[in-house]
Design a protein around this motif. Structure first.
Motif, PDB file in Angstrom:
ATOM      1  N   VAL A 155     -32.608 -36.214  14.376  1.00  0.00           N
ATOM      2  CA  VAL A 155     -31.969 -35.331  15.350  1.00  0.00           C
ATOM      3  C   VAL A 155     -32.848 -34.102  15.571  1.00  0.00           C
ATOM      4  CG1 VAL A 155     -29.941 -33.875  15.788  1.00  0.00           C
ATOM      5  CG2 VAL A 155     -29.660 -36.121  14.712  1.00  0.00           C
ATOM      6  N   SER A 156     -33.048 -33.752  16.827  1.00  0.00           N
ATOM      7  CA  SER A 156     -33.849 -32.592  17.175  1.00  0.00           C
ATOM      8  C   SER A 156     -33.275 -31.331  16.513  1.00  0.00           C
ATOM      9  CB  SER A 156     -33.852 -32.421  18.697  1.00  0.00           C
ATOM     10  OG  SER A 156     -34.495 -31.239  19.059  1.00  0.00           O
ATOM     11  N   GLY A 157     -34.118 -30.598  15.811  1.00  0.00           N
ATOM     12  CA  GLY A 157     -33.680 -29.358  15.165  1.00  0.00           C
ATOM     13  C   GLY A 157     -33.179 -29.529  13.743  1.00  0.00           C
ATOM     14  N   VAL A 158     -33.147 -30.770  13.243  1.00  0.00           N
ATOM     15  CA  VAL A 158     -32.713 -31.015  11.855  1.00  0.00           C
ATOM     16  C   VAL A 158     -33.922 -31.502  11.070  1.00  0.00           C
ATOM     17  CG1 VAL A 158     -31.186 -32.303  10.322  1.00  0.00           C
ATOM     18  CG2 VAL A 158     -30.377 -31.622  12.586  1.00  0.00           C
ATOM     19  N   GLY A 159     -34.406 -30.654  10.186  1.00  0.00           N
ATOM     20  CA  GLY A 159     -35.549 -31.021   9.365  1.00  0.00           C
ATOM     21  C   GLY A 159     -35.103 -31.593   8.026  1.00  0.00           C
ATOM     22  N   PRO A 160     -36.055 -32.010   7.206  1.00  0.00           N
ATOM     23  CA  PRO A 160     -35.725 -32.594   5.909  1.00  0.00           C
ATOM     24  C   PRO A 160     -34.914 -31.661   5.004  1.00  0.00           C
ATOM     25  CG  PRO A 160     -37.993 -33.075   6.456  1.00  0.00           C
ATOM     26  CD  PRO A 160     -37.494 -32.108   7.488  1.00  0.00           C
ATOM     27  N   LYS A 161     -35.218 -30.362   5.024  1.00  0.00           N
ATOM     28  CA  LYS A 161     -34.454 -29.439   4.171  1.00  0.00           C
ATOM     29  C   LYS A 161     -32.996 -29.386   4.592  1.00  0.00           C
ATOM     30  CE  LYS A 161     -38.203 -26.598   2.477  1.00  0.00           C
ATOM     31  NZ  LYS A 161     -38.811 -25.283   2.367  1.00  0.00           N
ATOM     32  N   MET A 162     -32.735 -29.366   5.904  1.00  0.00           N
ATOM     33  CA  MET A 162     -31.351 -29.365   6.376  1.00  0.00           C
ATOM     34  C   MET A 162     -30.699 -30.712   6.086  1.00  0.00           C
ATOM     35  SD  MET A 162     -28.693 -28.005   7.525  1.00  0.00           S
ATOM     36  CE  MET A 162     -29.308 -26.386   7.912  1.00  0.00           C
ATOM     37  N   GLY A 163     -31.444 -31.799   6.242  1.00  0.00           N
ATOM     38  CA  GLY A 163     -30.909 -33.126   5.950  1.00  0.00           C
ATOM     39  C   GLY A 163     -30.454 -33.246   4.503  1.00  0.00           C
ATOM     40  N   ILE A 164     -31.266 -32.750   3.579  1.00  0.00           N
ATOM     41  CA  ILE A 164     -30.911 -32.827   2.150  1.00  0.00           C
ATOM     42  C   ILE A 164     -29.757 -31.878   1.851  1.00  0.00           C
ATOM     43  CG2 ILE A 164     -32.425 -31.120   1.028  1.00  0.00           C
ATOM     44  CD1 ILE A 164     -32.420 -34.612  -0.227  1.00  0.00           C
ATOM     45  N   THR A 165     -29.694 -30.747   2.565  1.00  0.00           N
ATOM     46  CA  THR A 165     -28.587 -29.807   2.391  1.00  0.00           C
ATOM     47  C   THR A 165     -27.266 -30.440   2.822  1.00  0.00           C
ATOM     48  OG1 THR A 165     -30.051 -27.909   2.701  1.00  0.00           O
ATOM     49  CG2 THR A 165     -27.702 -27.533   3.056  1.00  0.00           C
ATOM     50  N   VAL A 166     -27.290 -31.144   3.953  1.00  0.00           N
ATOM     51  CA  VAL A 166     -26.073 -31.826   4.430  1.00  0.00           C
ATOM     52  C   VAL A 166     -25.605 -32.839   3.400  1.00  0.00           C
ATOM     53  CG1 VAL A 166     -25.144 -33.412   6.181  1.00  0.00           C
ATOM     54  CG2 VAL A 166     -26.557 -31.459   6.878  1.00  0.00           C
ATOM     55  N   LEU A 167     -26.541 -33.632   2.860  1.00  0.00           N
ATOM     56  CA  LEU A 167     -26.168 -34.665   1.890  1.00  0.00           C
ATOM     57  C   LEU A 167     -25.831 -34.087   0.518  1.00  0.00           C
ATOM     58  CD1 LEU A 167     -28.660 -37.447   2.945  1.00  0.00           C
ATOM     59  CD2 LEU A 167     -26.174 -37.437   3.238  1.00  0.00           C
ATOM     60  N   SER A 168     -26.187 -32.839   0.282  1.00  0.00           N
ATOM     61  CA  SER A 168     -25.769 -32.175  -0.956  1.00  0.00           C
ATOM     62  C   SER A 168     -24.373 -31.584  -0.789  1.00  0.00           C
ATOM     63  CB  SER A 168     -26.763 -31.077  -1.346  1.00  0.00           C
ATOM     64  OG  SER A 168     -27.980 -31.669  -1.746  1.00  0.00           O
ATOM     65  N   GLU A 200     -22.850 -30.187  16.507  1.00  0.00           N
ATOM     66  CA  GLU A 200     -22.532 -30.877  17.761  1.00  0.00           C
ATOM     67  C   GLU A 200     -23.678 -31.790  18.185  1.00  0.00           C
ATOM     68  OE1 GLU A 200     -21.718 -27.506  20.255  1.00  0.00           O
ATOM     69  OE2 GLU A 200     -19.572 -27.508  19.747  1.00  0.00           O
ATOM     70  N   ARG A 201     -24.911 -31.337  17.996  1.00  0.00           N
ATOM     71  CA  ARG A 201     -26.082 -32.142  18.352  1.00  0.00           C
ATOM     72  C   ARG A 201     -26.162 -33.385  17.468  1.00  0.00           C
ATOM     73  NH1 ARG A 201     -30.274 -28.934  17.131  1.00  0.00           N
ATOM     74  NH2 ARG A 201     -29.665 -27.479  18.740  1.00  0.00           N
ATOM     75  N   ILE A 202     -25.891 -33.215  16.165  1.00  0.00           N
ATOM     76  CA  ILE A 202     -25.899 -34.359  15.242  1.00  0.00           C
ATOM     77  C   ILE A 202     -24.877 -35.396  15.703  1.00  0.00           C
ATOM     78  CG2 ILE A 202     -25.264 -35.085  12.894  1.00  0.00           C
ATOM     79  CD1 ILE A 202     -26.531 -32.415  11.914  1.00  0.00           C
ATOM     80  N   ILE A 203     -23.684 -34.940  16.025  1.00  0.00           N
ATOM     81  CA  ILE A 203     -22.623 -35.858  16.463  1.00  0.00           C
ATOM     82  C   ILE A 203     -23.020 -36.545  17.765  1.00  0.00           C
ATOM     83  CG2 ILE A 203     -20.266 -35.942  17.377  1.00  0.00           C
ATOM     84  CD1 ILE A 203     -19.605 -33.756  15.221  1.00  0.00           C
ATOM     85  N   LEU A 204     -23.538 -35.778  18.713  1.00  0.00           N
ATOM     86  CA  LEU A 204     -23.932 -36.325  20.006  1.00  0.00           C
ATOM     87  C   LEU A 204     -25.007 -37.404  19.845  1.00  0.00           C
ATOM     88  CD1 LEU A 204     -23.721 -36.090  23.133  1.00  0.00           C
ATOM     89  CD2 LEU A 204     -25.611 -34.475  23.001  1.00  0.00           C
ATOM     90  N   GLU A 205     -26.025 -37.121  19.020  1.00  0.00           N
ATOM     91  CA  GLU A 205     -27.147 -38.046  18.890  1.00  0.00           C
ATOM     92  C   GLU A 205     -26.884 -39.210  17.937  1.00  0.00           C
ATOM     93  OE1 GLU A 205     -31.056 -36.352  18.483  1.00  0.00           O
ATOM     94  OE2 GLU A 205     -30.488 -34.567  19.644  1.00  0.00           O
TER      95      GLU A 205
END
Length: 195
Positions: free
Chosen positions: A78-91, A122-127
Motif C-alpha cells: 500500500v502506498s505510504g505504508v513502509g516495513p516499519k509501519m507494517g510491522i507496527t500494525v502486526l504488533s 482508509e488507504r489500506i482498506i481501499l487498496e
C-alpha cells in the motif's frame, strides 16, 4: 533473499531478536508482536523473514507464520505504508484482526494502532479489501467467518481473564452460540450463565 531463519536466540526484546544460525552468523531481526510471543522463553527459534534493501541500508523483518508474512507483504504494498509501519500494525493486531478490519472497512479499529492515522487506514482498506476478500474465498473462508473467529477469540480471552481455562471457555462459547448468541456481549453473558 532471506525468507526463513532458524537458530539460537542470543537476545530478544519487544522489537528485535538476535538469532545465531548454525553457520555462526548472528542476524538482527525486527519482529512482530506475535513473533516475540513465539520466541519468548525459548533458547532456539525460527522465523519467516522479509529482507528490505533500500538506499538507507538493509533490514530483516521476522514473522511467526507464513500468514503473518503474507499480510505484512500486503500491507507494505500500500502506498505510504513502509516495513516499519507494517510491522507496527502486526504488533498491534493479529493477522485475523487486521483481515477482519480490512474486510469490514473498520477504519476506527485499524487506526487504533499507534502511529497509523485515519487516512492511511482508509488507504489500506481501499487498496486491500478486494485482495483480503479474494484470499478468504480461495481458502474457503467468508468475511463473516473471519469476523466471527476474531469475536470468538475475544470472548475466549474475556472468559480466561475471569479464571476459566481455554477449554472451558471454548465449550461455553460454543454452547452460547448454539443458543443463538451472535454479538460478543451476548456470547459472554450466555456463556457465563452456563458455567
Amino acid at each position: 533473499m532471506i525468507g526463513y531463519i532458524k537458530g539460537k536466540i542470543l537476545s530478544l526484546d519487544g522489537e528485535t531478536a538476535l538469532i545465531e544460525t548454525a553457520a555462526g552468523i548472528g542476524f538482527e531481526v525486527m519482529i512482530s508482536g506475535a513473533a516475540f510471543g513465539v520466541l519468548s522463553g525459548k533458547k532456539e527459534g525460527e522465523l519467516y523473514t522479509y529482507l528490505q534493501v533500500s538506499e538507507n541500508g538493509t533490514a530483516l523483518y521476522g514473522f511467526s507464520s507464513l500468514e503473518e508474512k503474507e499480510m505484512f507483504l500486503k500491507l507494505v504494498s500500500v502506498s505510504g505504508v513502509g516495513p516499519k509501519m507494517g510491522i507496527t500494525v502486526l504488533s498491534g493486531m493479529s493477522v485475523n484482526d487486521v483481515a477482519a478490519a480490512i474486510a469490514t472497512s473498520d477504519v476506527k479499529r485499524l487506526s487504533s494502532v499507534k502511529g497509523l492515522g485515519k487516512k492511511t487506514a482508509e488507504r489500506i482498506i481501499l487498496e486491500l479489501r478486494e485482495k483480503v476478500s479474494q484470499l478468504a474465498k480461495s481458502e474457503g473462508v467468508t468475511v463473516a467467518d473471519v469476523v466471527r473467529s476474531v469475536g470468538d477469540e475475544d470472548a475466549v480471552v474475556a472468559l480466561m481473564t475471569l479464571g476459566f481455562t481455554r477449554a472451558e471457555s471454548e465449550k461455553a462459547i460454543a454452547r452460547a452460540k448454539s443458543r443463538g448468541a451472535t454479538e460478543i456481549e451476548d456470547i459472554i453473558r450466555i456463556a457465563l450463565q452456563g458455567m
